[in-house]
Design a protein around this motif. Structure first.
Motif, PDB file in Angstrom:
ATOM      1  N   LYS A 188       0.821  -1.279   0.052  1.00  0.00           N
ATOM      2  CA  LYS A 188      -0.104   0.073   0.067  1.00  0.00           C
ATOM      3  C   LYS A 188       0.976   1.225  -0.091  1.00  0.00           C
ATOM      4  O   LYS A 188       0.672   2.302  -0.639  1.00  0.00           O
TER       5      LYS A 188
ATOM      6  N   LEU B 191       2.382   1.830  -3.503  1.00  0.00           N
ATOM      7  CA  LEU B 191       1.765   2.100  -4.859  1.00  0.00           C
ATOM      8  C   LEU B 191       1.869   3.748  -5.016  1.00  0.00           C
ATOM      9  O   LEU B 191       1.144   4.336  -4.045  1.00  0.00           O
TER      10      LEU B 191
ATOM     11  N   THR C  63       3.461   8.903  -2.185  1.00  0.00           N
ATOM     12  CA  THR C  63       2.948   7.352  -2.030  1.00  0.00           C
ATOM     13  C   THR C  63       2.335   8.044  -0.363  1.00  0.00           C
ATOM     14  O   THR C  63       2.610   9.135   0.267  1.00  0.00           O
TER      15      THR C  63
ATOM     16  N   SER D 127      -0.264   3.660   4.868  1.00  0.00           N
ATOM     17  CA  SER D 127      -1.222   2.647   4.336  1.00  0.00           C
ATOM     18  C   SER D 127      -2.721   2.905   4.943  1.00  0.00           C
ATOM     19  O   SER D 127      -3.634   2.287   4.434  1.00  0.00           O
TER      20      SER D 127
ATOM     21  N   THR E 276      -5.162   4.460   2.328  1.00  0.00           N
ATOM     22  CA  THR E 276      -5.077   3.758   1.029  1.00  0.00           C
ATOM     23  C   THR E 276      -6.510   2.985   0.817  1.00  0.00           C
ATOM     24  O   THR E 276      -6.750   2.224  -0.425  1.00  0.00           O
TER      25      THR E 276
ATOM     26  N   THR F  26     -10.560   2.423  -0.057  1.00  0.00           N
ATOM     27  CA  THR F  26     -11.372   3.004  -0.792  1.00  0.00           C
ATOM     28  C   THR F  26     -11.873   4.315  -0.801  1.00  0.00           C
ATOM     29  O   THR F  26     -12.037   5.539  -1.222  1.00  0.00           O
TER      30      THR F  26
ATOM     31  N   LEU G 176      -9.307   7.167  -0.127  1.00  0.00           N
ATOM     32  CA  LEU G 176      -8.905   7.391  -1.535  1.00  0.00           C
ATOM     33  C   LEU G 176      -9.604   8.656  -2.487  1.00  0.00           C
ATOM     34  O   LEU G 176      -9.126   9.409  -2.838  1.00  0.00           O
TER      35      LEU G 176
ATOM     36  N   TYR H 180      -2.983   7.082 -11.054  1.00  0.00           N
ATOM     37  CA  TYR H 180      -2.354   6.191 -10.151  1.00  0.00           C
ATOM     38  C   TYR H 180      -3.175   4.655 -10.449  1.00  0.00           C
ATOM     39  O   TYR H 180      -4.438   4.887 -11.257  1.00  0.00           O
TER      40      TYR H 180
ATOM     41  N   LYS I  59      -5.619   2.469  -9.666  1.00  0.00           N
ATOM     42  CA  LYS I  59      -6.661   2.320  -8.687  1.00  0.00           C
ATOM     43  C   LYS I  59      -7.181   0.899  -8.581  1.00  0.00           C
ATOM     44  O   LYS I  59      -7.476   0.331  -7.715  1.00  0.00           O
TER      45      LYS I  59
ATOM     46  N   MET J 127      -4.670  -1.023  -6.120  1.00  0.00           N
ATOM     47  CA  MET J 127      -5.215  -0.487  -4.829  1.00  0.00           C
ATOM     48  C   MET J 127      -6.345  -1.371  -4.412  1.00  0.00           C
ATOM     49  O   MET J 127      -6.418  -1.750  -3.245  1.00  0.00           O
TER      50      MET J 127
ATOM     51  N   ASN K 197      -6.708  -3.947  -1.142  1.00  0.00           N
ATOM     52  CA  ASN K 197      -7.484  -3.738  -0.257  1.00  0.00           C
ATOM     53  C   ASN K 197      -8.440  -4.697   0.024  1.00  0.00           C
ATOM     54  O   ASN K 197      -8.872  -5.095   1.150  1.00  0.00           O
TER      55      ASN K 197
END
Length: 292
Positions: free
Chosen positions: A48, A51, A118, A121, A124, A126, A129, A147, A149, A152, A156
């Motif tokens: 996380k 990314l 970055t 964590s 990150t 949903t 974000l 990015y 997505k 991610m 997650n």
């Protein structure tokens, strides 16, 4: 034993070697699962926080404006790192990936400067974000936010499920470990069941009878724990030597915590198993000792 005396180190190792090895192998397996569980959690955090999000900047920004924007980003609570990538650096990176410089046939640099960030964590997920996206794109200096997505979302969604499965496996293994260690200790005490009966006949109290067996079982657990820790250390060193990323994902502090758990677990499980096993023979009549 009736006089509650200790035994020599040579005699102790000769009579308990198989018990120690059996318990150490079970503890080693338990330690491996604990470490895998820690790795899954730390790997989730590692992925996380590695990314990146690319904040593409407008072409007319001055260097001073970009530097100030970078400082402002570093001050935000959800940002872990913010790295400025100039147009020239972006062109060099693309030329390295393509094997050819796009400027050679375009006649100009088509890339825009950007700031690679970055996230920590915990930001990150949903829901978080969406807030992060809004915050990063609210500046008039930002042309676009790019990015992965989908990546991610995969991290997650999958990592919590992996953690649940590993937790269930660890719980099952702990229960199995207790059963295996308990049976190993019971077998050791089984060979001395007539001695326990004899001590009862001469008037020894239950506490007096239990004491040497429990002491020896704790010592067995201690030696087995140390042996398991040595095997885990060797395994971790070997894997870390051949896979250097493991050292960045899993810290020695977490390894030491696992070692401490194994040390306590080895002695505690052995103690409980010995206590229960001795109690079984304390309540048993002489006639039944021949049929078990």
């Amino acid at each position: 034993m009736a006089k509650n005396k200790g035994i020599s180190p040579v005699s102790f190792f000769n009579s308990n070697l198989i018990t120690i090895i059996s318990i150490s192998l079970v503890l080693f397996l338990m330690g491996v699962f604990f470490i895998v569980g820690l790795i899954s959690h730390d790997l989730s955090v590692y992925m996380k926080e590695n990314l990146s999000l690319s904040i593409v900047l407008k072409d007319d920004l001055k260097e001073s404006e970009i530097k100030q924007m970078q400082r402002d980003l570093n001050a935000l609570a959800f940002i872990k790192t913010a790295k400025y990538i100039s147009k020239a650096e972006a062109a060099r990176e693309m030329a390295k990936e393509l094997g050819e410089d796009p400027q050679n046939f375009l006649g100009f640099n088509p890339f825009l400067a950007s700031i690679e960030v970055t996230l920590k964590s915990e930001y990150t997920h949903t829901d978080s974000l969406k807030i992060v996206e809004k915050k990063l794109t609210e500046s008039s200096n930002v042309a676009n936010l790019i990015y992965q997505k989908d990546m991610m979302d995969i991290v997650n969604h999958n990592m919590p499920q992996i953690a649940i499965v590993l937790t269930e496996l660890i719980i099952i293994l702990v229960l199995v470990s207790f059963a295996l260690i308990s049976n190993t200790v019971r077998l050791l005490i089984y060979s001395r069941r007539f001695l326990i009966y004899t001590m009862r006949l001469v008037g020894a109290t239950p506490g007096f009878i239990r004491k040497p067996f429990i002491r020896y079982s704790i010592i067995n657990g201690l030696f087995a724990s140390v042996l398991a820790i040595l095997m885990l250390t060797a395994a971790f060193y070997y894997v870390n030597t051949n896979q250097s990323d493991l050292g960045r994902i899993l810290s020695w502090h977490e390894i030491v915590a696992v070692f401490a758990v194994l040390l306590v677990a080895g002695m505690l499980i052995s103690l409980i198993a010995a206590y229960l096993a001795v109690n079984k023979y304390l309540r048993m009549e002489r006639g039944k000792l021949y049929y078990i």
